[in-house]
Design a protein around this motif. Structure first.
Motif, PDB file in Angstrom:
ATOM      1  N   ARG A  89       0.793  -1.335  -0.057  1.00  0.00           N
ATOM      2  CA  ARG A  89       0.015   0.083   0.093  1.00  0.00           C
ATOM      3  C   ARG A  89       0.998   1.318  -0.062  1.00  0.00           C
ATOM      4  N   ILE A  90       1.890   1.333   0.701  1.00  0.00           N
ATOM      5  CA  ILE A  90       2.838   2.367   0.685  1.00  0.00           C
ATOM      6  C   ILE A  90       3.638   2.669  -0.643  1.00  0.00           C
ATOM      7  N   LEU A  91       4.090   1.393  -1.040  1.00  0.00           N
ATOM      8  CA  LEU A  91       4.658   1.592  -2.325  1.00  0.00           C
ATOM      9  C   LEU A  91       3.896   2.146  -3.552  1.00  0.00           C
ATOM     10  N   ASP A  92       2.368   1.707  -3.409  1.00  0.00           N
ATOM     11  CA  ASP A  92       1.444   2.170  -4.240  1.00  0.00           C
ATOM     12  C   ASP A  92       1.342   3.677  -4.014  1.00  0.00           C
ATOM     13  N   LYS A  93       1.110   4.071  -2.897  1.00  0.00           N
ATOM     14  CA  LYS A  93       0.895   5.547  -2.524  1.00  0.00           C
ATOM     15  C   LYS A  93       2.104   6.424  -2.804  1.00  0.00           C
ATOM     16  N   ASN A  94       3.517   6.175  -2.840  1.00  0.00           N
ATOM     17  CA  ASN A  94       4.330   6.756  -3.361  1.00  0.00           C
ATOM     18  C   ASN A  94       5.168   6.794  -4.437  1.00  0.00           C
ATOM     19  N   PHE A  95       4.705   5.384  -5.141  1.00  0.00           N
ATOM     20  CA  PHE A  95       5.163   5.262  -6.731  1.00  0.00           C
ATOM     21  C   PHE A  95       4.057   4.959  -7.463  1.00  0.00           C
ATOM     22  N   GLY A  96       3.066   5.305  -7.298  1.00  0.00           N
ATOM     23  CA  GLY A  96       1.976   5.247  -8.503  1.00  0.00           C
ATOM     24  C   GLY A  96       1.537   3.859  -8.645  1.00  0.00           C
ATOM     25  N   ASP A  97       0.877   3.310  -7.680  1.00  0.00           N
ATOM     26  CA  ASP A  97       0.331   2.008  -8.014  1.00  0.00           C
ATOM     27  C   ASP A  97       1.245   0.847  -8.633  1.00  0.00           C
ATOM     28  N   SER A  98       2.565   1.103  -8.165  1.00  0.00           N
ATOM     29  CA  SER A  98       3.433   0.106  -8.666  1.00  0.00           C
ATOM     30  C   SER A  98       3.552  -0.622  -9.795  1.00  0.00           C
ATOM     31  N   PRO A  99       3.436   0.046 -11.049  1.00  0.00           N
ATOM     32  CA  PRO A  99       3.033  -0.543 -12.170  1.00  0.00           C
ATOM     33  C   PRO A  99       3.879  -1.679 -12.868  1.00  0.00           C
ATOM     34  N   PHE A 100       5.106  -1.739 -12.254  1.00  0.00           N
ATOM     35  CA  PHE A 100       6.166  -2.840 -12.867  1.00  0.00           C
ATOM     36  C   PHE A 100       5.964  -3.995 -12.264  1.00  0.00           C
ATOM     37  N   SER A 101       6.686  -5.008 -13.065  1.00  0.00           N
ATOM     38  CA  SER A 101       6.592  -6.347 -12.405  1.00  0.00           C
ATOM     39  C   SER A 101       7.528  -7.056 -12.985  1.00  0.00           C
ATOM     40  N   LEU A 102       7.564  -8.409 -12.911  1.00  0.00           N
ATOM     41  CA  LEU A 102       8.524  -9.137 -13.513  1.00  0.00           C
ATOM     42  C   LEU A 102       8.675  -9.017 -14.881  1.00  0.00           C
ATOM     43  N   THR A 103       7.495  -8.580 -15.753  1.00  0.00           N
ATOM     44  CA  THR A 103       7.507  -8.645 -17.072  1.00  0.00           C
ATOM     45  C   THR A 103       8.181  -7.678 -17.652  1.00  0.00           C
ATOM     46  N   SER A 104       8.504  -6.737 -16.758  1.00  0.00           N
ATOM     47  CA  SER A 104       9.227  -5.148 -17.087  1.00  0.00           C
ATOM     48  C   SER A 104      10.705  -5.545 -17.096  1.00  0.00           C
ATOM     49  N   LEU A 105      11.221  -6.650 -16.908  1.00  0.00           N
ATOM     50  CA  LEU A 105      12.802  -7.224 -17.274  1.00  0.00           C
ATOM     51  C   LEU A 105      12.773  -7.152 -18.616  1.00  0.00           C
ATOM     52  N   PHE A 106      13.929  -6.886 -19.094  1.00  0.00           N
ATOM     53  CA  PHE A 106      14.476  -7.218 -20.518  1.00  0.00           C
ATOM     54  C   PHE A 106      14.338  -8.523 -20.839  1.00  0.00           C
ATOM     55  N   ARG A 107      14.237  -9.049 -21.756  1.00  0.00           N
ATOM     56  CA  ARG A 107      14.107 -10.524 -22.039  1.00  0.00           C
ATOM     57  C   ARG A 107      14.997 -11.447 -21.517  1.00  0.00           C
ATOM     58  N   ASP A 108      16.480 -10.964 -21.791  1.00  0.00           N
ATOM     59  CA  ASP A 108      17.449 -11.795 -21.179  1.00  0.00           C
ATOM     60  C   ASP A 108      17.424 -12.073 -19.793  1.00  0.00           C
ATOM     61  N   GLU A 109      17.564 -11.041 -18.919  1.00  0.00           N
ATOM     62  CA  GLU A 109      17.608 -10.788 -17.353  1.00  0.00           C
ATOM     63  C   GLU A 109      16.239 -11.517 -17.148  1.00  0.00           C
ATOM     64  N   GLN A 110      15.127 -11.306 -17.770  1.00  0.00           N
ATOM     65  CA  GLN A 110      13.876 -11.793 -17.374  1.00  0.00           C
ATOM     66  C   GLN A 110      14.051 -13.552 -17.282  1.00  0.00           C
ATOM     67  N   ARG A 111      14.788 -14.036 -18.273  1.00  0.00           N
ATOM     68  CA  ARG A 111      14.932 -15.758 -18.422  1.00  0.00           C
ATOM     69  C   ARG A 111      15.870 -15.965 -17.346  1.00  0.00           C
ATOM     70  N   LYS A 112      16.817 -15.107 -16.873  1.00  0.00           N
ATOM     71  CA  LYS A 112      17.651 -15.348 -15.650  1.00  0.00           C
ATOM     72  C   LYS A 112      17.200 -15.373 -14.414  1.00  0.00           C
ATOM     73  N   VAL A 113      16.179 -14.540 -14.193  1.00  0.00           N
ATOM     74  CA  VAL A 113      15.511 -14.293 -12.829  1.00  0.00           C
ATOM     75  C   VAL A 113      14.449 -15.540 -12.786  1.00  0.00           C
ATOM     76  N   LEU A 114      13.743 -15.580 -13.924  1.00  0.00           N
ATOM     77  CA  LEU A 114      12.892 -16.897 -13.850  1.00  0.00           C
ATOM     78  C   LEU A 114      13.486 -18.011 -13.517  1.00  0.00           C
ATOM     79  N   LYS A 115      14.869 -18.207 -13.973  1.00  0.00           N
ATOM     80  CA  LYS A 115      15.566 -19.629 -13.788  1.00  0.00           C
ATOM     81  C   LYS A 115      15.825 -19.598 -12.327  1.00  0.00           C
ATOM     82  N   LEU A 116      16.246 -18.519 -11.771  1.00  0.00           N
ATOM     83  CA  LEU A 116      16.486 -18.538 -10.300  1.00  0.00           C
ATOM     84  C   LEU A 116      15.104 -18.833  -9.534  1.00  0.00           C
TER      85      LEU A 116
END
Length: 809
Positions: free
Chosen positions: A606-633
């Motif tokens: 809730r505090i993140l949303d209040k200060n950062f505009g509804d927290s619009p970014f998620s795992l899909t915001s990662l660039f493709r190679d980094e997303q693959r690496k993080v998903l593997k972890l």
């Protein structure tokens, strides 16, 4: 009568880089390689720089650089990627030109190429000039000399393009025989019709251009070139050499040049082992006293044209309709889907032409306020593309800027030049070559257009996107769910468009999974950490910080605050805001950390949303190679759990699976899948170990055979190849290291055990070098009683035998 042979290879891949990251993201269709550039380099570009010569027993006796004996051109954008990502093959190409100058009387075999493979006859005059200028300048920077010849994309030609080439000092180009119209001897006024590919391709011709300038043209031998590409002429080097020799005629009394031109990828990528066939053919020709290998530059210098030629304008080597393949539904396609049409080609080109022309006026007006001559600056911008250092940029601006640049003017200057660069990249020929609007090559050129739209909007205001999309909507896909170009842009291109805030979000989310230093490079961006706080509560993590993101391309920079919480698995929420200064930031950090430390995650979000505009970014915001690496972890614990469960089931039912397979009884799919996963996972783990247990590998392969499971050949071959390459590189670093030599010899033994082929090209190259440089010295020590040297000789002889390398005598 002198006989000469020239073999030309056109080595090229379209630029595949994400226009915002300036890097190639993972391409699954190239598996097990990261992307198609990497795969084709492994199959073709690397092997041709280190081609094998075999003895009668099939052992490597020499490794030679094919490029040094042939004529070749490489696409500048491909060479840029190779220089950064595959430096060894890149250096072999540069070295080949130097060697060819020694071989061919000071005439290098490398040719330049129009910069990003634009179909020049379909370009405007400004783009034609810049494409040639950039191709020449890129060549000069890489090869350290001026090019004598230039390859035209798809050999697509018109008189204006040839005139501009001649104006910039180029002496020749290569065309297809069907592009010649008529010829005459320079001592005669009688013209001879040579339409229908009837021109004699064994000599050089000159063409007189509208300005009065001249340039030489070579026409390659069509039948032999087609046979290489489509008729399996590369199945044996002897066959290729014989076919080339058969093209000479005793009736011609002048010097004859039998020359062929094909896509260079024929030699190893399209035709496996084509590089070796080429190496053998050139060796056979070298040893034939009746013929000489040469290149176009040397032949032209020694045999000036005796004939004048006229050509068919707007013609090419890969479209029988001229250049229609790149602007209309002419019927030329790949042939995979007979029911499809290519009517999308015309509206796509019209949309891009509109965009190019729409930004041209605002560009001239805006750039004119900053630069002495915007057109001259654009033509010279290749110098910055090749070297983006501060010294290079400052030297460029000292020549072109009207006055000292403020930060804002500097950013605008780069955006203006990048606008022009991407407005040319969007015309890369491959966007029209294939069958479908949603194909990877066509989406790539639409991405470049997306970058043009973004930059034009930032520089001139939002008046480009909607009209451009209206035009793209007229390009209809053959696949109903993709609809049209507008839908493809909205679904596939627009989500990839980046700004500094999205890069900051990528940095923030990545910081949960890896530790960054003060300075971090993120492809075409740099991130400078200002503040960073990390907290953990059980599996959950919270990161709050401040980062400055700067584009390495446009110099644009901004500071952002971020908060990101990871609650396990893929559950990530991230918010980004413009930087909050001083005590306010410290207060924000404390406000977020307190509920997180108390494991009050809903309040934290809730505090993140209040200060950062509804927290619009998620795992899909990662660039493709980094997303693959993080998903593997993230997935690894789950995969470990699944593998453990599968292993337990397999151990319990292994004998049953063997019985079912042995008796010919259909096996349940569930058990087949389980067995496949378990045995291939165990094989991969065994092959990743640098001290391979050969007995265990043999047992696993036997288990797979008895259970009726096929090893995952592409993955396992890639894994073993990678393990062996690492060992070979380590031995090259410390040639006398017995432990490494023993590991390599043991790994080479696996090549005899596995029921599939492993690409050992790099390993053979490295081991060949080790043997060439160190074997005789170690053999001398061994003969004098040095026991370690004796063991080293034994191990390396064993490695050589398994890698089919003849030991130096």
């Amino acid at each position: 009568m002198e006989k000469f042979v020239c073999i030309h290879g056109h080595f090229y891949q379209p630029p595949r880089e994400n226009p915002w990251l300036e890097a190639i993201e993972v391409q699954d269709s190239a598996y097990p390689y990261h992307d198609w550039n990497e795969r084709i380099t492994a199959e073709c570009y690397g092997p041709n720089g280190t081609a094998r010569i075999f003895d009668m027993e099939g052992r490597i006796v020499d490794i030679t650089n094919n490029y040094s004996k042939m004529s070749f051109n490489f696409g500048p954008t491909l060479l840029d990627w190779m220089q950064k990502e595959r430096p060894r093959p890149y250096e072999s190409i540069i070295e080949a030109d130097r060697l060819s100058m020694e071989r061919f009387g000071g005439h290098g075999s490398a040719m330049a190429q129009v910069y990003n493979h634009m179909i020049l006859p379909l370009g405007n005059t400004a783009d034609k000039y810049t494409q040639i200028r950039w191709g020449v300048r890129d060549f000069e920077t890489r090869f350290g000399r001026k090019p004598e010849g230039m390859w035209l994309a798809e050999t697509a030609v018109d008189l204006e393009s040839l005139d501009l080439m001649a104006e910039q000092g180029l002496k020749f180009t290569i065309l297809a025989p069907n592009q010649a119209s008529r010829v005459r001897h320079l001592q005669s006024d009688d013209w001879q019709d040579v339409s229908g590919s009837t021109i004699d391709p064994t000599t050089a011709y000159k063409i007189v251009l509208p300005s009065g300038r001249e340039i030489a043209l070579f026409f390659y031998d069509g039948p032999i070139s087609r046979a290489i590409a489509f008729e399996r002429l590369l199945i044996k080097g002897e066959i290729l050499a014989d076919r080339l020799m058969g093209a000479f005629s005793e009736e011609r009394q002048r010097p004859q040049l039998v020359n062929i031109a094909t896509d260079g990828e024929s030699y190893g990528h399209h035709h496996k082992y084509g590089d070796m066939a080429l190496a053998y053919a050139m060796k056979a020709l070298e040893e034939n006293p009746s013929v000489q290998l040469t290149n176009y530059s040397k032949f032209l210098a020694e045999n000036p044209p005796e004939y004048q030629v006229e050509i068919y304008e707007n013609s090419s080597w890969s479209c029988v309709h001229g250049v229609e393949r790149w602007r209309s539904d002419c019927g030329c396609n790949s042939g995979g889907y007979p029911s499809w049409n290519q009517s999308w080609r015309t509206p796509l080109r019209e949309a891009l032409d509109w965009l190019r022309d729409a930004v041209a006026g605002p560009f001239e007006k805006t750039a004119g306020k900053l630069l002495k001559d915007p057109t001259a600056a654009r033509n010279d911008y290749i110098d910055i593309i090749l070297d983006r250092s501060d010294d290079s940029v400052n030297e460029f601006l000292s020549r072109h800027a009207k006055s000292d640049f403020s930060y804002e003017n500097r950013v605008n200057f780069f955006k203006l030049m990048e606008l022009q660069r991407h407005a040319m990249l969007m015309y890369t020929s491959c966007g029209w070559f294939f069958d479908e609007l949603s194909g990877i090559e066509t989406v790539q050129v639409i991405q470049y257009a997306g970058r043009v739209v973004q930059l034009a909007t930032e520089l001139f205001g939002d008046s480009f996107r909607d009209p451009f999309l209206d035009l793209l909507e007229q390009a209809k896909s053959n696949i109903p769910e993709h609809a049209d170009g507008k839908n493809i842009y909205l679904e596939w291109v627009e989500p990839t468009i980046l700004d500094l805030g999205k890069v900051a979000a990528h940095y923030a989310i990545s910081s949960i999974f890896e530790e960054f230093g003060e300075e971090t490079s993120i492809n075409a961006y740099s991130a400078t950490r200002q503040h960073f706080n990390m907290s953990q509560a059980g599996r959950a993590k919270l990161a709050v910080g401040e980062v400055e993101v700067t584009s390495k391309i446009t110099a644009e920079s901004d500071k952002f605050c971020f908060g990101v919480v990871h609650l396990g698995d893929h559950n990530i929420s991230c918010g980004i805001e413009q930087c909050i200064q001083g005590p306010a930031f410290d207060q924000l950090v404390e406000e977020i950390i307190n509920p997180f430390s108390a494991a009050d995650f809903p309040e934290t979000i809730r505090i993140l949303d209040k200060n950062f505009g509804d927290s619009p970014f998620s795992l899909t915001s990662l660039f493709r190679d980094e997303q693959r690496k993080v998903l593997k972890l993230i997935l690894q614990p789950t995969l470990d759990e699944a593998h453990a469960a599968y292993s337990a089931l397999y151990e319990h039912h292994a004998l049953l699976m063997r019985f079912l397979h042995g008796s010919g009884t259909p096996q349940p799919k569930e058990l087949v899948m389980m067995t496949n996963i378990v045995l291939n996972t165990r094989l991969r783990a065994a092959l990743e170990n640098d001290r391979l247990d050969i007995q265990n590998i043999e047992l696993l392969l036997e288990e797979a055979r008895l259970a009726g499971v096929q090893p995952d050949a592409p993955t396992l071959a890639y894994v073993l190849g990678d393990t062996m390459e690492s060992l070979a590189d380590a031995l090259l670093e410390e040639p006398e290291n017995l432990e490494t030599a023993e590991k390599l010899e043991n790994a080479a033994t696996a090549l005899r055990v596995l029921p599939f082929e492993v690409n050992t090209w790099k390993i053979q190259n490295t081991c060949f070098t080790i043997l060439k440089e160190h074997y005789s010295g170690m053999l001398d020590k061994a003969k004098k009683g040095d026991e370690e040297a004796q063991e080293w000789v034994r191990l390396l002889c064993s490695v050589a035998e398994k890698l089919l390398i003849r030991v130096p005598q």
